[in-house]
Design a protein around this motif. Structure first.
Motif, PDB file in Angstrom:
ATOM      1  N   GLU A 163      34.910   5.687-106.740  1.00 23.45           N
ATOM      2  CA  GLU A 163      34.904   4.887-107.963  1.00 23.45           C
ATOM      3  C   GLU A 163      35.120   3.406-107.708  1.00 23.45           C
ATOM      4  OE1 GLU A 163      39.148   6.758-107.924  1.00 23.45           O
ATOM      5  OE2 GLU A 163      37.192   7.052-106.961  1.00 23.45           O
ATOM      6  N   PHE A 164      35.573   3.034-106.520  1.00 24.13           N
ATOM      7  CA  PHE A 164      35.940   1.638-106.261  1.00 24.13           C
ATOM      8  C   PHE A 164      34.756   0.859-105.688  1.00 24.13           C
ATOM      9  CE2 PHE A 164      40.108   3.820-106.052  1.00 24.13           C
ATOM     10  CZ  PHE A 164      40.695   3.169-107.122  1.00 24.13           C
ATOM     11  N   VAL A 165      34.122   0.096-106.555  1.00 23.43           N
ATOM     12  CA  VAL A 165      32.974  -0.733-106.194  1.00 23.43           C
ATOM     13  C   VAL A 165      33.365  -2.189-106.406  1.00 23.43           C
ATOM     14  CG1 VAL A 165      30.551  -1.273-106.663  1.00 23.43           C
ATOM     15  CG2 VAL A 165      31.387   1.083-106.933  1.00 23.43           C
ATOM     16  N   GLN A 166      33.236  -2.991-105.368  1.00 18.13           N
ATOM     17  CA  GLN A 166      33.607  -4.399-105.491  1.00 18.13           C
ATOM     18  C   GLN A 166      32.414  -5.225-105.957  1.00 18.13           C
ATOM     19  OE1 GLN A 166      34.647  -7.087-101.993  1.00 18.13           O
ATOM     20  NE2 GLN A 166      36.658  -6.747-102.916  1.00 18.13           N
ATOM     21  N   ALA A 226       7.033  10.447-104.520  1.00 18.23           N
ATOM     22  CA  ALA A 226       7.579   9.095-104.676  1.00 18.23           C
ATOM     23  C   ALA A 226       8.537   9.075-105.859  1.00 18.23           C
ATOM     24  CB  ALA A 226       6.440   8.106-104.901  1.00 18.23           C
ATOM     25  N   PRO A 227       9.648   8.365-105.741  1.00 24.37           N
ATOM     26  CA  PRO A 227      10.578   8.293-106.878  1.00 24.37           C
ATOM     27  C   PRO A 227       9.931   7.626-108.072  1.00 24.37           C
ATOM     28  CG  PRO A 227      11.195   6.733-105.152  1.00 24.37           C
ATOM     29  CD  PRO A 227      10.118   7.592-104.580  1.00 24.37           C
ATOM     30  N   ASP A 228      10.211   8.153-109.247  1.00 25.30           N
ATOM     31  CA  ASP A 228       9.691   7.615-110.493  1.00 25.30           C
ATOM     32  C   ASP A 228      10.318   6.239-110.728  1.00 25.30           C
ATOM     33  OD1 ASP A 228       9.015   7.014-113.084  1.00 25.30           O
ATOM     34  OD2 ASP A 228       9.824   8.849-113.969  1.00 25.30           O
ATOM     35  N   ALA A 229       9.487   5.204-110.754  1.00 23.07           N
ATOM     36  CA  ALA A 229      10.000   3.838-110.877  1.00 23.07           C
ATOM     37  C   ALA A 229      10.784   3.646-112.167  1.00 23.07           C
ATOM     38  CB  ALA A 229       8.855   2.835-110.802  1.00 23.07           C
ATOM     39  N   ALA A 230      10.323   4.273-113.243  1.00 27.25           N
ATOM     40  CA  ALA A 230      11.027   4.133-114.523  1.00 27.25           C
ATOM     41  C   ALA A 230      12.394   4.803-114.467  1.00 27.25           C
ATOM     42  CB  ALA A 230      10.187   4.731-115.650  1.00 27.25           C
ATOM     43  N   ALA A 231      12.476   5.970-113.782  1.00 33.74           N
ATOM     44  CA  ALA A 231      13.759   6.670-113.656  1.00 33.74           C
ATOM     45  C   ALA A 231      14.726   5.864-112.799  1.00 33.74           C
ATOM     46  CB  ALA A 231      13.544   8.057-113.065  1.00 33.74           C
ATOM     47  N   VAL A 232      14.232   5.243-111.739  1.00 40.43           N
ATOM     48  CA  VAL A 232      15.077   4.400-110.893  1.00 40.43           C
ATOM     49  C   VAL A 232      15.616   3.221-111.701  1.00 40.43           C
ATOM     50  CG1 VAL A 232      15.092   2.844-108.907  1.00 40.43           C
ATOM     51  CG2 VAL A 232      13.974   5.068-108.727  1.00 40.43           C
ATOM     52  N   LYS A 233      14.756   2.618-112.497  1.00 34.98           N
ATOM     53  CA  LYS A 233      15.187   1.478-113.316  1.00 34.98           C
ATOM     54  C   LYS A 233      16.266   1.900-114.301  1.00 34.98           C
ATOM     55  CE  LYS A 233      13.392  -2.239-116.254  1.00 34.98           C
ATOM     56  NZ  LYS A 233      12.182  -2.828-116.880  1.00 34.98           N
ATOM     57  N   ARG A 234      16.094   3.086-114.913  1.00 35.78           N
ATOM     58  CA  ARG A 234      17.107   3.573-115.854  1.00 35.78           C
ATOM     59  C   ARG A 234      18.424   3.848-115.155  1.00 35.78           C
ATOM     60  NH1 ARG A 234      12.790   6.665-117.774  1.00 35.78           N
ATOM     61  NH2 ARG A 234      13.592   8.541-116.747  1.00 35.78           N
ATOM     62  N   LEU A 235      18.357   4.436-113.968  1.00 29.38           N
ATOM     63  CA  LEU A 235      19.579   4.716-113.215  1.00 29.38           C
ATOM     64  C   LEU A 235      20.327   3.418-112.932  1.00 29.38           C
ATOM     65  CD1 LEU A 235      20.025   7.125-110.208  1.00 29.38           C
ATOM     66  CD2 LEU A 235      20.784   4.757-110.014  1.00 29.38           C
ATOM     67  N   ARG A 236      19.613   2.403-112.444  1.00 28.89           N
ATOM     68  CA  ARG A 236      20.258   1.142-112.095  1.00 28.89           C
ATOM     69  C   ARG A 236      20.821   0.451-113.336  1.00 28.89           C
ATOM     70  NH1 ARG A 236      16.641  -2.673-108.715  1.00 28.89           N
ATOM     71  NH2 ARG A 236      18.683  -3.551-108.165  1.00 28.89           N
ATOM     72  N   ALA A 237      20.087   0.510-114.433  1.00 30.01           N
ATOM     73  CA  ALA A 237      20.567  -0.099-115.672  1.00 30.01           C
ATOM     74  C   ALA A 237      21.813   0.608-116.185  1.00 30.01           C
ATOM     75  CB  ALA A 237      19.459  -0.067-116.729  1.00 30.01           C
ATOM     76  N   THR A 238      21.831   1.923-116.086  1.00 31.96           N
ATOM     77  CA  THR A 238      22.999   2.692-116.538  1.00 31.96           C
ATOM     78  C   THR A 238      24.211   2.403-115.664  1.00 31.96           C
ATOM     79  OG1 THR A 238      21.563   4.446-117.383  1.00 31.96           O
ATOM     80  CG2 THR A 238      23.861   5.018-117.011  1.00 31.96           C
ATOM     81  N   MET A 239      24.011   2.284-114.368  1.00 25.06           N
ATOM     82  CA  MET A 239      25.130   1.957-113.487  1.00 25.06           C
ATOM     83  C   MET A 239      25.723   0.594-113.858  1.00 25.06           C
ATOM     84  SD  MET A 239      26.093   4.214-111.168  1.00 25.06           S
ATOM     85  CE  MET A 239      26.704   3.427-109.672  1.00 25.06           C
ATOM     86  N   VAL A 259      30.172   8.246-108.006  1.00 24.66           N
ATOM     87  CA  VAL A 259      30.886   7.060-108.482  1.00 24.66           C
ATOM     88  C   VAL A 259      31.307   7.234-109.936  1.00 24.66           C
ATOM     89  CG1 VAL A 259      30.728   4.573-108.885  1.00 24.66           C
ATOM     90  CG2 VAL A 259      29.663   5.578-106.846  1.00 24.66           C
ATOM     91  N   ALA A 260      30.366   7.633-110.780  1.00 22.09           N
ATOM     92  CA  ALA A 260      30.639   7.699-112.216  1.00 22.09           C
ATOM     93  C   ALA A 260      31.666   8.767-112.568  1.00 22.09           C
ATOM     94  CB  ALA A 260      29.337   7.948-112.975  1.00 22.09           C
ATOM     95  N   ALA A 304      30.645  19.176-105.017  1.00 19.02           N
ATOM     96  CA  ALA A 304      30.910  20.322-105.893  1.00 19.02           C
ATOM     97  C   ALA A 304      31.891  19.945-106.993  1.00 19.02           C
ATOM     98  CB  ALA A 304      31.448  21.495-105.073  1.00 19.02           C
ATOM     99  N   ALA A 305      32.899  19.153-106.671  1.00 19.90           N
ATOM    100  CA  ALA A 305      33.912  18.774-107.659  1.00 19.90           C
ATOM    101  C   ALA A 305      33.331  17.877-108.741  1.00 19.90           C
ATOM    102  CB  ALA A 305      35.075  18.076-106.968  1.00 19.90           C
ATOM    103  N   VAL A 306      32.482  16.917-108.363  1.00 18.92           N
ATOM    104  CA  VAL A 306      31.923  16.044-109.397  1.00 18.92           C
ATOM    105  C   VAL A 306      30.898  16.789-110.245  1.00 18.92           C
ATOM    106  CG1 VAL A 306      32.404  13.952-108.087  1.00 18.92           C
ATOM    107  CG2 VAL A 306      30.141  14.987-107.938  1.00 18.92           C
TER     108      VAL A 306
END
Length: 532
Positions: free
Chosen positions: A234-237, A421-434, A476-477, A511-513
């Motif tokens: 969880e610790f991101v600088q 290939a990774p879905d570009a839209a899904a990658v963008k959503r992941l990064r935006a959500t983070m 992380v989340a 497994a825990a997360v």
């Protein structure tokens, strides 16, 4: 020597994954033992180490001590620094600096020929060794890359990513690799007696980051999926002063600028950090980053002002930052630099012991992909390169002193025979959500949303690259959701106070997360806006 990826053969050598500082240094320290070094990008490219501007912290100046260095490290770590680890690293700093000098790193020297040292935030002394002000990372990687290419015992294979860690009975047997940037390429299996992961961090899981494109948490993900214990994810600088010039990744304005007197101001010209901390700009990053975030959120903006401190000397003293500013149409000698906090360094990672060993037999980890306990909840500036070389040397010593078993038989078939290939839209959503939900400021609603999103993406991803990104994001989340307090770089607006006792590190697993994600009810609620 360098091999073409098409000449990859099964091997029982030691395999190091990652061409940054930890990987290169470990390979050199293992010589003349045969080593295969796997790098997704050409050596010298794609590693966060090469972009490091600050330098390496080391108590090499007269009057400074490793004990003082360790005390500073402990003071900023939010109560989670392993004090023995911090002191051990500080005491090994000088020998590792001399190693780097022997490999040809041209550290700056003063007029008397001694190593020149600068000061950075939260250090009580001038102890940062630099190369031409802000070029330490690039110079170190260039020197080590040249040394690696000269070393006949090191086989370098460029252009491959490790997408799966292969294990049997709790021990490493090898890796599944695939050509970088070519998801449909045929995967390749590589047997290994020992695997060292030095794959870097997770910064590019965020929409705003100073990290290279390759920093998507791949090493963290493959270790977690293989069952490794993960510490403190969880610790991101967030670096307080990324240059906001519309670039992805964002150029970095080194903390050394503030060490030389540059100040942080808002759009009204107000010196906003004075009211937040006695050290103002030189406070720890977990204080400065939220300060800038608050000014931006309030609509006032945040700027780094070096006009008075440096002025016309800026270009000569900080050429890398100067070039980034000029490319963005900013003259830092006469204009304040627009800045914002950006994902910069991951204090969490694969849990390792004092020798760099993970919980999986035959797997070591070094550099940012690992978590040694040295940084706690908030990394002290310029300790990351130091930790990388100290642990790379320890890992090499540990491997050299062990009788490694013969690798078990590799599976008859690859884990994922065909990639997508990774879905570009899904990658963008992941990064935006983070960035929106697991960023500088966090709360329960946002973290629940992030956990649900990443868990669904991890289950449904048809791309192994996207699945691994979702795995690291979920680690992380979910861990951030579980830590209901604010500590170091982890700030929760719904739990703003530290829980003073007991301060505890997180030790978790994939497994825990997943259990956390399964336990969060998917009840519908209002959508939360995310940054596009």
């Amino acid at each position: 020597m360098t091999d073409n990826i098409h000449n990859l053969a099964r091997t029982d050598e030691v395999v190091i994954v990652g061409g940054g500082l930890a990987g290169l240094f470990c390979a050199l320290k293992l010589a003349p033992r045969p080593v295969t070094l796997i790098s997704a990008a050409p050596l010298g490219q794609g590693a966060s180490s090469a972009w490091a501007q600050g330098g390496i912290a080391a108590a090499v100046a007269e009057g400074d001590t490793p004990e003082a260095h360790a005390a500073d490290t402990i003071a900023v770590g939010g109560g989670l620094v392993d004090e023995a680890v911090a002191l051990g690293i500080a005491r090994e700093a000088a020998p590792r600096i001399h190693d780097l000098l022997s490999y040809g790193v041209p550290f700056d020297r003063d007029l008397e020929g001694r190593l020149a040292v600068g000061r950075e935030a939260a250090h009580s002394a001038r102890r940062i060794v630099h190369v031409r002000g802000d070029g330490a990372g690039a110079a170190i990687i260039a020197a080590l890359t040249e040394a690696v290419r000269r070393t006949p015992s090191i086989r370098v294979i460029e252009g491959l990513i490790a997408e799966t860690l292969l294990t049997e009975n709790g021990a490493v047997t090898g890796l599944q690799l695939r050509e970088a940037g070519n998801s449909s390429a045929r995967p390749r299996l590589l047997a290994a007696r020992a695997v060292v992961l030095a794959t870097g961090g997770i910064g590019h899981l965020y929409a705003i980051t100073t990290n290279p494109l390759e920093a998507v948490g791949s090493g963290l993900a493959i270790a977690a999926r293989a069952g490794a214990v993960i510490a403190d994810p969880e610790f991101v600088q967030f670096h307080p002063t990324a240059i906001m010039a519309g670039s992805d990744p964002a150029p970095l304005a080194t903390e050394a600028l503030r060490g030389e007197g540059a100040t942080l101001i808002n759009g009204n010209g107000e010196h906003f950090m004075v009211a937040r901390h006695p050290l103002a700009e030189l406070a720890p990053r977990d204080i400065v980053a939220p300060g800038g975030f608050a000014e931006i959120a309030a609509g006032r903006g945040a700027f780094l002002d070096a006009r008075q401190a440096l002025g016309a000397r800026f270009a000569d003293k900080f050429p890398t930052v100067h070039a980034s500013c000029i490319a963005a149409g900013i003259d830092p000698a006469t204009q304040p630099i627009p800045i914002a906090p950006a994902a910069h360094y991951h204090m969490g990672g694969i849990a390792v012991d004092g020798r760099g060993r993970s919980s999986i037999d035959g797997l070591w980890a070094g550099g940012e992909v690992s978590s040694t306990g040295a940084h706690g909840a908030n990394r002290l500036a310029s300790n990351s390169l130091l930790e990388a070389v100290v642990y790379a040397a320890r890992i090499a010593d540990d491997i050299a002193g062990r009788a490694l078993p013969s690798p078990a038989r590799l599976p008859d078939a690859v884990v994922t025979p065909r990639g997508r290939a990774p879905d570009a839209a899904a990658v963008k959503r992941l990064r935006a959500t983070m960035s929106a939900c697991v960023g500088v400021v966090r709360d329960d609603d946002g973290l629940v949303e992030a956990v649900r999103s990443f868990a669904a993406l991890e289950r449904e991803a048809t791309s192994i690259t996207l699945r691994n990104m979702a795995t690291s994001a979920l680690l992380v989340a979910a861990s951030a959701w579980r830590r209901r307090e604010s500590r170091g770089a982890h700030f929760r607006s719904d739990h703003p106070a530290d829980i003073s006792a007991p301060a505890r590190r997180t030790m978790t697993s994939f497994a825990a997360v997943r259990e956390i994600a399964d336990g969060l009810s998917p009840s519908p609620r209002a959508a939360r806006p995310v940054i596009a």
